[in-house]
Every structure is written in C-alpha cells, then in structure tokens.
Scaffold this motif. Structure first.
Motif, mmCIF file in Angstrom:
data_model
loop_
_atom_site.group_PDB
_atom_site.id
_atom_site.type_symbol
_atom_site.label_atom_id
_atom_site.label_comp_id
_atom_site.label_asym_id
_atom_site.label_seq_id
_atom_site.Cartn_x
_atom_site.Cartn_y
_atom_site.Cartn_z
ATOM 1 N N LYS B 15 0.833 -1.202 -0.239
ATOM 2 C CA LYS B 15 -0.276 -0.153 0.553
ATOM 3 C C LYS B 15 0.762 0.745 0.127
ATOM 4 N N ILE B 16 1.968 1.285 0.986
ATOM 5 C CA ILE B 16 2.911 2.416 0.958
ATOM 6 C C ILE B 16 3.402 2.561 -0.306
ATOM 7 N N PHE B 17 4.417 1.822 -1.205
ATOM 8 C CA PHE B 17 4.816 1.439 -1.780
ATOM 9 C C PHE B 17 3.711 1.954 -3.665
ATOM 10 N N TYR B 128 9.253 1.789 6.399
ATOM 11 C CA TYR B 128 9.639 3.126 5.028
ATOM 12 C C TYR B 128 10.917 3.951 5.963
ATOM 13 N N VAL B 129 10.312 3.917 6.968
ATOM 14 C CA VAL B 129 11.601 5.068 7.745
ATOM 15 C C VAL B 129 13.296 4.473 7.131
ATOM 16 N N ILE B 130 13.376 2.914 7.373
ATOM 17 C CA ILE B 130 14.740 2.333 7.204
ATOM 18 C C ILE B 130 14.596 2.573 5.467
ATOM 19 N N ALA B 131 14.137 2.294 5.092
ATOM 20 C CA ALA B 131 14.373 2.603 3.644
ATOM 21 C C ALA B 131 14.557 3.916 2.732
ATOM 22 N N ILE B 133 16.469 6.147 5.669
ATOM 23 C CA ILE B 133 17.727 5.892 6.130
ATOM 24 C C ILE B 133 18.835 5.287 4.739
ATOM 25 N N LEU B 134 18.481 3.639 4.733
ATOM 26 C CA LEU B 134 19.281 3.367 3.575
ATOM 27 C C LEU B 134 19.718 3.847 2.664
ATOM 28 N N PHE B 135 18.701 4.149 1.665
ATOM 29 C CA PHE B 135 18.916 4.996 0.848
ATOM 30 C C PHE B 135 19.624 6.404 0.731
ATOM 31 N N LEU B 136 19.786 6.991 1.588
ATOM 32 C CA LEU B 136 20.381 8.086 2.062
ATOM 33 C C LEU B 136 21.668 7.996 2.601
ATOM 34 N N GLY B 137 21.834 6.695 3.402
ATOM 35 C CA GLY B 137 23.530 6.432 3.067
ATOM 36 C C GLY B 137 23.924 5.722 2.366
ATOM 37 N N ILE B 138 23.569 5.214 1.822
ATOM 38 C CA ILE B 138 23.961 5.061 0.825
ATOM 39 C C ILE B 138 25.099 6.209 -0.269
ATOM 40 N N LEU B 139 23.778 7.136 -0.597
ATOM 41 C CA LEU B 139 23.978 7.811 -1.330
ATOM 42 C C LEU B 139 24.590 8.722 -1.566
ATOM 43 N N SER B 140 24.870 9.612 0.259
ATOM 44 C CA SER B 140 25.854 9.858 1.136
ATOM 45 C C SER B 140 27.017 9.501 1.512
ATOM 46 N N TYR B 141 27.152 7.916 1.755
ATOM 47 C CA TYR B 141 28.927 7.544 2.704
ATOM 48 C C TYR B 141 29.163 6.791 1.434
ATOM 49 N N PRO B 142 28.969 5.895 0.920
ATOM 50 C CA PRO B 142 30.213 5.080 0.173
ATOM 51 C C PRO B 142 30.243 6.210 -1.082
ATOM 52 N N ALA B 180 19.211 9.020 13.672
ATOM 53 C CA ALA B 180 18.281 9.326 12.379
ATOM 54 C C ALA B 180 17.160 8.183 12.500
ATOM 55 N N PHE B 181 18.008 7.298 13.148
ATOM 56 C CA PHE B 181 16.459 6.202 12.668
ATOM 57 C C PHE B 181 15.223 6.435 13.327
ATOM 58 N N LEU B 182 15.878 6.619 14.341
ATOM 59 C CA LEU B 182 15.109 6.740 16.112
ATOM 60 C C LEU B 182 14.279 8.555 16.133
ATOM 61 N N SER B 183 14.959 9.295 15.400
ATOM 62 C CA SER B 183 14.264 10.528 15.279
ATOM 63 C C SER B 183 13.578 10.518 14.197
#
Lengths: 226, 286
Positions: B15-17, B128-131, B133-142, B180-183
């Motif tokens: 439903k969300i996606f 959804y939050v994890i997705a 954060i992971l998306f942000l993490g991959i784009l911003s860090y590696p 960030a995930f907790l927030s």
C-alpha cells in the motif's frame, strides 16, 4: 702555573665573548646551524588552538639548506605558517638588519642574552627578538612580528641534536582571532549543546622530533606538496 | 483463515509503495544529495576557505580537506532536519487515509485484532523510515567516498572545527544513522497517533509538519523561557547525532537524548494503541 694559564684562558675567552657584537652573536648561531645541509625527522604535532579540536598528528619534518622545508603528514592539520629555520638562515647577511642587545634572561636554568633585530628592508618581518646562549651559539627562543601573521613566539628545546643546533621540540605560540562560523554557513542550526566559549587570544602548536637523519640528501620531489 | 503478521505487513508495505507520494521522499533526498555533492565537487575548497579564513590568519591548513566523510556530514546536517517532513507525508495517513477512503472498515472486518493492525501499520512505517535512511546512507556515504575519496574529516561547527581521523569516522556515521532512524521513528509515531484521531488524510500530515516546524523554531530561539521546554521537544534531541562527531564524546548527553526519543516513540505509540483499540470511532460504528 696551571692556575695562571686557566685564569688567563678564562679571561681571554671571556673577554672575547664579551667583545662580540650582537650581530656576531647571531651570525655565530646561524653559522652553527648552517653546517647542516639536509635533515629529516619524525614529528609528533600537538595542537592547542582556540576554535580547533584535533588530536596529535604524526608525520615527518624535512629540511634542506637554505630554505626548503616541509611537514609531511597523512591527514588534515593546521600548521605554523613559518618555516622555523628560515629566520635562523635570515641571520646570515648581517648587513640586512640592525641588532641590539637589550639584556639577559634565565629560561629553564639557561642564561640567555636578548637581542632585538630590526630589518633594514621592507619585507614581511617588522621586528625580531632572539634569546641566545652565547657560549653554545644557540637560539633558545625567538619572537617574530610580521605583517602577514602578527606575532609568533618560537621556543626551542634542545636535546640530543644540540651540537647541530637542532631542537628536539619547537613550540609555536601565535595570535588567533576569535573563531566563529555563521550558523547558516556551518548549518549548525538548532544546536542542542552550547560549549563555554574559548576566549583565549593565543594558540600553541608543539612539534616533537625524533629519529633524526642528518646530512643525507633529500630528493626535491619530497618537498612538493601533494 | 487468519492472515499472518507477515501477510498483513506485506499488504501494508505494498500500500505504501504503491502510492506515488511515497517516492517524493526518495526523489527529494536524491536531488539534495546530488546538489550538495556537485557543489562541493565544484566549489568545495572555496566554501571551506570561507569557513577557515579566520583561523588561517595565523596558521595554514594542510591536507586533503573535502573528503567523502566531510561531504557526508554536510549532507546529513542539511537533510536530517528536512527528512521528518518527508516521513510525515507517508506515515501521516496510515490510518486516516484508510478511514477517509473507507477501507478501514473492510480491514477491521478481518479476524485480526485492532492492536495487530495498528502494530502492522507502525512496523510498515518503520520499514519506510529504514528504506529512506538506507537510501540516504548509500547516496551520502559510499558514493561521497567514491567521488571525494577517504581521509580525515573536518567537522564544521559554529564555534569550533573538529578534525577526526578517517579511521575514527565509520562508527560515528553508523551511530548517526541510528539516531536519525530513532528521530524519524518519533515523527512516524507522532503522525500515526494523529492519524488515529481523524478520518481526514491530510490533517495529520499537515499537523505533524506544523509541529516539526514549530518545535524547530522554538529550538532556534535563544530565549530563557523556552530552555526548559526545549528539553521535551523531540526536535532538540533529533540533532544529537552531531554530538557523535565531538571529541571527546559526551556519552551521557547522547544517551539521555536517545532515552527521550525512545520514550516519545513509546508514548505516541501507546496513545495510538489506546485510542485505536479502546475507542469506538464513528467510522467504525457507522
């Protein structure tokens, strides 16, 4: 008889030392250092600068006569602008400055003569003050006032390389302006924690040297910043 | 047949996606990350020069400054304040959206407890939050490490520059993404709670966004009367990830904020649970 020769020797050398002009004293310090062509050493650099929070940095210091100098580090560091040995080499041409002895001071149990110099040309250096040990021909401390960087005090702790006029430790003390980045630029908005402001107006950088390699030619490329 | 938790969760995630709105967050993150990376690639040295100019009057800066670590920090600093708005956009109508469309009635006719339905929606929000954060993490860090290279990190703060050795940064970023995930989970729980109170899908989204903006404004005001209040605002504790880049780290300060964020998640979810399971809403009775 031996006593008389000893007293005469003390008088002759003592008077000779007293007879030296401040320029000669400074030149002798330069001359002692100038016998060294190249040297490198391991350097451990400690920072105590208001507005700057960083751990000790380790690297190498490289020098080649007369003014090639580099501090080679792996990562980020804030380093003194001055090549500490440039000022000593600057004493070579005694026609470029006026030197005046202004007194004596004991620092760390060592008696030192204070000599002020005023350059005759209009360079970056406005005035210099050297704390010199006449007997050893060593500069233990000097203060430079420059147009570009304000006043810098450089203390040298002599150790095992004293014979080559090389210090084991150099301490730079310099003026710092208050460090403040606009919150918008630092994007540090809505800060949760406020630190007590560091209002000191001077910072220090201490370099400790070890494992000296003397007079072994250093390649030009090693002085090139990457 | 009773639908299992996994089946319900899968349905919620679909439903969300399946809604285009859910991808606005990913698009916004990608746009901001690429813009910052481009700006830092083209003009990063000048930007840093502007910041360090006061300190460089006396000493000179040496070494590779614009590293992937630093760019990642700047991205997080910029985005983590905005991301709650993107989360609220999706989690704000998890209940109310279904109430408005009427599908909540259908959902409640299934032999599944209301508590389970709420919990499934909460977990779907977390995913959804994890997705995000992971998306942000991959784009911003590696990706930043790939573009700008690894190296020591200069942390820009308004009152000081902190220099961290490269080997000392990875765990700090992992901690930052966890906070960030907790927030964002607090925001997700808040919007879920508000979503239980209404059958209008827009109201909880707008209300959550308004609360975030209001709290952020209060946080920026250096007025003594707000000092006590600030301790209870989740926006005050959301930015605590930055303190992981201090040297030394104030563990008790960070732990306290993690505690406050966790307590607020529990509080918001608890209220949602109470309201959703005990109260008879008009959209159920009708």
């Amino acid at each position: 008889m031996k006593k008389i020769i000893f007293v005469l020797a003390v008088l002759i050398f003592g008077l000779d030392a007293l007879a030296q002009t401040p320029k000669q004293v400074l030149y002798n310090c330069y001359y002692k250092f100038s016998k060294l062509n190249d040297f490198k050493a391991d350097a451990a650099i400690h920072f105590d600068v208001p507005g700057l929070n960083m751990k000790q940095a380790n690297g190498k210091i490289l020098y080649r006569k007369p003014n090639k100098f580099r501090i080679k580090l792996m990562g980020i560091a804030f380093l003194p602008k001055q090549n500490p040995f440039e000022s000593i080499n600057g004493l070579a041409d005694t026609n470029t400055y006026v030197a005046v002895s202004i007194g004596n001071e004991k620092i760390n149990q060592v008696s030192l003569e204070i000599i002020n110099i005023i350059p005759l040309n209009q360079g970056d250096l406005i005035t210099g003050k050297f704390w010199v040990n006449r007997a050893e021909n060593l500069i233990y401390q000097y203060e430079l006032t420059t147009r570009s960087s304000g006043t810098v005090m450089i203390n040298q702790k002599m150790g095992e390389q004293k014979i080559h006029a090389l210090p084991d430790e150099i301490k730079f003390t310099f003026d710092v302006s208050k460090f403040k980045i606009p919150k918008g630029i630092a994007m540090d908005i809505n800060s949760a924690k406020k630190k007590s402001l560091d209002n000191r107006k001077t910072g220090t950088i201490i370099m400790n040297f070890a494992k000296f390699v003397l007079n072994k030619k250093i390649k030009d490329i090693e002085f090139t910043e990457e | 047949m009773y639908p299992s938790f996994i089946q319900l969760l899968r349905a919620e995630i679909i439903k969300i996606f399946s809604r285009k709105r859910s991808f606005i967050g990913f698009a916004a993150i990608a746009a901001v990350v690429f813009l910052i990376q481009l700006a830092m690639y083209v003009d990063g040295e000048n930007y840093i020069g502007l910041i360090t100019q006061s300190i460089e009057q006396s000493i000179k800066l040496s070494g590779h400054i614009v590293t992937g670590n630093m760019v990642c920090f700047i991205i997080l600093q910029t985005l983590i304040i905005q991301m709650p708005l993107l989360v609220a956009l999706v989690t704000g109508d998890l209940i109310s959206g279904e109430a408005q469309s009427g599908t909540i009635r259908l959902l409640l006719t299934k032999p599944v407890s209301r508590e389970k339905i709420l919990f499934v929606k909460f977990v779907a929000g977390l995913i959804y939050v994890i997705a995000l954060i992971l998306f942000l993490g991959i784009l911003s860090y590696p990706l930043s490490l790939l573009i700008f290279g690894n190296g020591d990190m200069m942390v820009l703060k308004s009152d000081e520059l902190v220099i961290l050795q490269s080997a000392d940064t990875v765990w700090r970023f992992i901690g930052a993404f966890f906070i960030a995930f907790l927030s964002l989970t607090v925001v997700s729980s808040l919007s879920l709670m508000l979503s239980c109170f209404t059958n209008n899908s827009i109201t909880p989204i707008i209300t959550t966004m308004s609360i975030i903006i209001l709290f952020t404004i209060i946080g920026t005001l250096d007025v003594p009367i707000f000092e006590t209040l600030k301790q209870f605002l989740f926006t005050t504790h959301m930015i605590i990830w930055r303190n992981l880049f201090d040297n030394p780290i104030n563990i008790s300060f960070i732990s306290k904020s993690i505690g406050v964020l966790t307590a607020q998640i529990a509080l918001f979810y608890g209220i949602s649970h109470y309201y959703f399971s005990k109260k008879r809403h008009h959209w159920i009775i009708v």
